[in-house]
Design an enzyme around this catalytic site. Structure first.
Site, PDB file in Angstrom:
ATOM      1  N   ASP A  31      22.789  19.511  34.921  1.00  0.00           N
ATOM      2  CA  ASP A  31      22.811  20.295  33.685  1.00  0.00           C
ATOM      3  C   ASP A  31      24.221  20.717  33.299  1.00  0.00           C
ATOM      4  O   ASP A  31      25.055  20.978  34.167  1.00  0.00           O
ATOM      5  CB  ASP A  31      21.934  21.539  33.868  1.00  0.00           C
ATOM      6  CG  ASP A  31      21.607  22.219  32.555  1.00  0.00           C
ATOM      7  OD1 ASP A  31      21.621  21.547  31.511  1.00  0.00           O
ATOM      8  OD2 ASP A  31      21.337  23.437  32.579  1.00  0.00           O
ATOM      9  N   ASN A  80      13.577  16.463  25.955  1.00  0.00           N
ATOM     10  CA  ASN A  80      14.902  15.971  25.560  1.00  0.00           C
ATOM     11  C   ASN A  80      14.776  14.725  24.700  1.00  0.00           C
ATOM     12  O   ASN A  80      15.462  14.584  23.680  1.00  0.00           O
ATOM     13  CB  ASN A  80      15.740  15.618  26.801  1.00  0.00           C
ATOM     14  CG  ASN A  80      16.142  16.815  27.621  1.00  0.00           C
ATOM     15  OD1 ASN A  80      16.377  16.692  28.819  1.00  0.00           O
ATOM     16  ND2 ASN A  80      16.230  17.992  27.017  1.00  0.00           N
TER      17      ASN A  80
END
Length: 256
Positions: A31, A80
């Site tokens: 991330d 996503n």
């Protein structure tokens, strides 16, 4: 001077881990790529995906050095893929095809590639590149396995596993009461995307976020968690070794 101090401290920490209990399987949430790019002053934060993809190669080398045989990395969730800007998703998929899949399929790579997730949400080119890389590494005898979690959602994985188990049992002629009677955690786990691989001992998330975002919900039930404040492309070997030190210092109770 700072580089020298960093190198000395890293070597010292590495030596202190000799003989320590190491995880067999490390899972990582990669991330902070875009935030890292903004922090570095790049005009287009999407370039962080390239640096992040390239950095995976280095992190895998650290894992191999420490004898960690199983690594799972969370690349992109189903959300996503569905909700982010199409140009950004396209850029990320190209990085997976051009960097991750290509490098893992090189003869010099020690890693056998596995893929976990809803591959139907991926572009054809990405799905094809990952399939070719998995086939190219299938006969690897090194004992090192890396799983790319892409188009992944932990809740959907469990739903898919239940659906597959029900369909399998139904084809075998079992009734609903029979299936309910025979249902166990092990039977369900056999239908997860990661079937055949051990559950993670340690889950690392970069970027400072303190949540797992649906990553390996079933498999990580008893995993140790480590949250690191640095963004993924800036995740250093020192940060990795600190995570391993933290793991080695814990007494795992497995829910007891």
């Amino acid at each position: 001077m700072m580089r020298m101090v960093y190198a000395l401290y890293t070597r010292r920490l590495r030596r202190r881990l000799d003989g320590a209990v190491m995880p067999r399987h490390v899972a990582m949430v990669m991330d902070g790529n875009r935030r890292w790019a903004r922090q570095r002053g790049f005009d287009d934060p999407r370039i962080g995906h390239r640096y992040g993809a390239e950095h995976l190669d280095e992190v895998l080398s650290w894992c191999a050095e420490m004898g960690i045989q199983h690594v799972t990395v969370f690349v992109a969730s189903v959300d996503n893929m569905r909700k982010r800007d199409a140009a950004e998703v396209g850029n990320l998929m190209r990085m997976i095809e051009q960097v991750v899949a290509e490098r893992l399929s090189r003869p010099s790579s020690v890693w056998r590639l596995h893929v976990a997730g809803r591959l139907d949400v991926l572009p054809d080119s990405t799905r094809h590149a990952l399939k070719l890389a998995a086939e190219a590494t299938r006969d690897s005898t090194s004992g090192f396995h890396v799983t790319i979690a892409i188009g992944y959602d932990g809740r959907e994985e469990i739903v898919d596993a239940v659906r597959e188990l029900l369909e399998s049992e139904s084809r075998a002629g079992h009734t609903v009461p029979d299936i309910a009677q025979r249902l166990t955690a092990d039977r369900l786990a056999a239908h997860l995307y990661t079937n055949g691989r051990p559950d993670p001992d340690l889950v690392i998330r970069t970027s400072g976020e303190h949540r797992t975002s649906g990553f390996l919900l079933w498999q990580a039930a008893y995993s140790e968690l480590h949250f690191c404040d640095v963004y993924w492309p800036g995740f250093r070997k020192l940060d990795f070794l600190r995570a391993l030190r933290s793991y080695a210092a814990r007494h795992r109770r497995f829910g007891a």
